[in-house]
Design a protein around this motif. Structure first.
Motif, short mmCIF file in Angstrom:
data_model
loop_
_atom_site.label_atom_id
_atom_site.label_comp_id
_atom_site.label_asym_id
_atom_site.label_seq_id
_atom_site.Cartn_x
_atom_site.Cartn_y
_atom_site.Cartn_z
N PHE A 67 0.79 -1.23 0.00
CA PHE A 67 0.00 0.00 0.00
C PHE A 67 0.82 1.28 0.00
CE2 PHE A 67 -3.29 -2.89 1.76
CZ PHE A 67 -4.31 -2.60 0.88
N GLN A 68 1.97 1.28 0.67
CA GLN A 68 2.69 2.53 0.89
C GLN A 68 3.16 3.18 -0.41
OE1 GLN A 68 2.89 4.08 3.98
NE2 GLN A 68 3.42 5.75 2.59
N SER A 69 3.64 2.39 -1.35
CA SER A 69 4.10 2.97 -2.62
C SER A 69 2.94 3.65 -3.35
CB SER A 69 4.74 1.89 -3.50
OG SER A 69 3.84 0.83 -3.75
N THR A 70 1.74 3.07 -3.26
CA THR A 70 0.56 3.69 -3.87
C THR A 70 0.23 5.01 -3.18
OG1 THR A 70 -0.37 1.55 -4.52
CG2 THR A 70 -1.90 3.40 -4.38
N ILE A 71 0.28 5.02 -1.86
CA ILE A 71 0.01 6.25 -1.10
C ILE A 71 1.00 7.34 -1.47
CG2 ILE A 71 0.02 7.26 1.23
CD1 ILE A 71 -1.03 4.50 2.22
N ASP A 72 2.26 6.98 -1.61
CA ASP A 72 3.29 7.96 -1.98
C ASP A 72 3.00 8.57 -3.35
OD1 ASP A 72 4.61 7.45 0.39
OD2 ASP A 72 6.06 6.05 -0.51
N ILE A 73 2.57 7.74 -4.29
CA ILE A 73 2.25 8.24 -5.64
C ILE A 73 1.01 9.13 -5.59
CG2 ILE A 73 1.52 7.60 -7.97
CD1 ILE A 73 3.18 4.98 -7.56
N ASP A 119 -7.91 -2.96 10.97
CA ASP A 119 -8.44 -1.61 10.74
C ASP A 119 -8.24 -1.23 9.28
OD1 ASP A 119 -5.80 -0.47 10.33
OD2 ASP A 119 -5.53 -0.61 12.49
N MET A 120 -8.72 -0.05 8.94
CA MET A 120 -8.64 0.41 7.55
C MET A 120 -7.67 1.58 7.42
SD MET A 120 -10.58 -1.58 5.83
CE MET A 120 -11.00 -0.75 4.31
N THR A 121 -6.59 1.53 8.18
CA THR A 121 -5.62 2.63 8.20
C THR A 121 -5.13 2.99 6.81
OG1 THR A 121 -4.90 1.99 10.41
CG2 THR A 121 -3.44 3.42 9.16
N PHE A 122 -4.74 1.97 6.04
CA PHE A 122 -4.20 2.25 4.72
C PHE A 122 -5.22 2.92 3.82
CE2 PHE A 122 -1.34 -1.35 5.93
CZ PHE A 122 -0.15 -0.64 5.86
N PHE A 123 -6.48 2.46 3.90
CA PHE A 123 -7.51 3.05 3.05
C PHE A 123 -7.79 4.50 3.47
CE2 PHE A 123 -11.94 3.86 1.75
CZ PHE A 123 -11.74 3.80 0.38
N MET A 126 -5.18 6.64 2.05
CA MET A 126 -5.38 6.87 0.62
C MET A 126 -6.50 7.87 0.37
SD MET A 126 -4.66 3.21 -1.29
CE MET A 126 -5.51 2.11 -0.17
N ARG A 127 -7.56 7.80 1.17
CA ARG A 127 -8.68 8.73 1.02
C ARG A 127 -8.26 10.16 1.32
NH1 ARG A 127 -14.08 7.10 1.28
NH2 ARG A 127 -14.45 9.33 1.06
N ASN A 128 -7.22 10.34 2.12
CA ASN A 128 -6.79 11.68 2.53
C ASN A 128 -5.58 12.18 1.74
OD1 ASN A 128 -8.75 12.05 4.58
ND2 ASN A 128 -7.59 10.71 5.93
N THR A 129 -5.33 11.59 0.58
CA THR A 129 -4.19 12.02 -0.24
C THR A 129 -4.58 13.17 -1.16
OG1 THR A 129 -4.73 10.35 -1.91
CG2 THR A 129 -3.09 9.73 -0.23
N TYR A 130 -3.57 13.73 -1.79
CA TYR A 130 -3.76 14.83 -2.74
C TYR A 130 -4.61 14.38 -3.94
CZ TYR A 130 -2.46 18.46 -6.14
OH TYR A 130 -2.48 19.46 -7.07
N PHE A 131 -4.56 13.10 -4.26
CA PHE A 131 -5.31 12.58 -5.40
C PHE A 131 -6.82 12.77 -5.20
CE2 PHE A 131 -7.08 8.83 -7.82
CZ PHE A 131 -6.78 9.31 -9.08
#
Length: 203
Positions: A67-73, A119-123, A126-131
């Protein structure tokens, strides 16, 4: 001594990861891990106490890697098309390197979702990213179709990852050599980029 211990722990973790990816938690024994690490089982148990403890540690690392690489992008300050293209490239590279990764994650979480995905920490990350902000702004100004992250991510993941999950089927069905499959996979990757970007971006 500390350096030697850390090297031994790393060696065991790398060996355990390889075995868990092939056999899953239930199919793996401590003896399998010790054999893969080329260590005796007593030493393996000394560092990690149990197969369960070792598995949970490795599974957390694998989820983070996935997940982390996706969050970074998603947080990069680049346009939506470039971002989707980079996510697809990242997923493609990860699957090419470790094709068993997704099967392993899905199988293990399917068996014990509460223990392995508490938990849904990763999601939420992702929901709180710039994207997400880019999507909302694009929909508001009419340059993007009204699609949420929950729809875009599965489109990317499913279309890219199935290329490799179905590798043996594709090779058999279409009589492809390894080299021909690689050419096919690269072409499919580009189709996925065009399909998602051309639908999402208006004009």
């Amino acid at each position: 001594m500390k350096c030697i211990a850390e090297k031994s722990e790393d060696k065991i973790k790398e060996a355990a990861k390889r075995v868990f990816l092939k056999k899953g938690f239930d199919g793996t024994t401590s003896r399998d891990i010790a054999r893969e690490a080329d260590m005796n089982i007593a030493l393996t148990n000394y560092y990690f106490r149990s197969k369960e403890k070792l598995f949970l540690e490795i599974f957390r690392d694998i989820l983070s890697e996935y997940f982390q690489s996706t969050i970074d992008i998603l947080n990069k300050k680049i346009d939506v098309k470039a971002k989707i293209s980079e996510m697809i490239e990242n997923d493609f590279k990860m699957m090419k390197k470790e094709p068993d990764l997704v099967i392993f994650i899905v199988n293990e979480i399917h068996k014990e979702p509460e223990r392995l995905f508490p938990d849904m920490t990763f999601f939420h990350q992702m929901r709180n990213t710039y994207f997400t902000q880019q999507l909302e702004e694009g929909v508001a100004n009419g340059t993007l179709r009204p699609m949420h992250l929950e729809s875009i991510l599965p489109l990317i993941k499913c279309n890219v990852e199935f290329i490799f999950l179905g590798k043996h089927i594709h090779k058999k069905l279409f009589n492809l050599t390894e080299e021909e499959f690689n050419v096919h996979a690269e072409a499919q990757k580009e189709h996925v980029k065009e399909m998602i970007c051309n639908y999402l971006v208006i004009g």
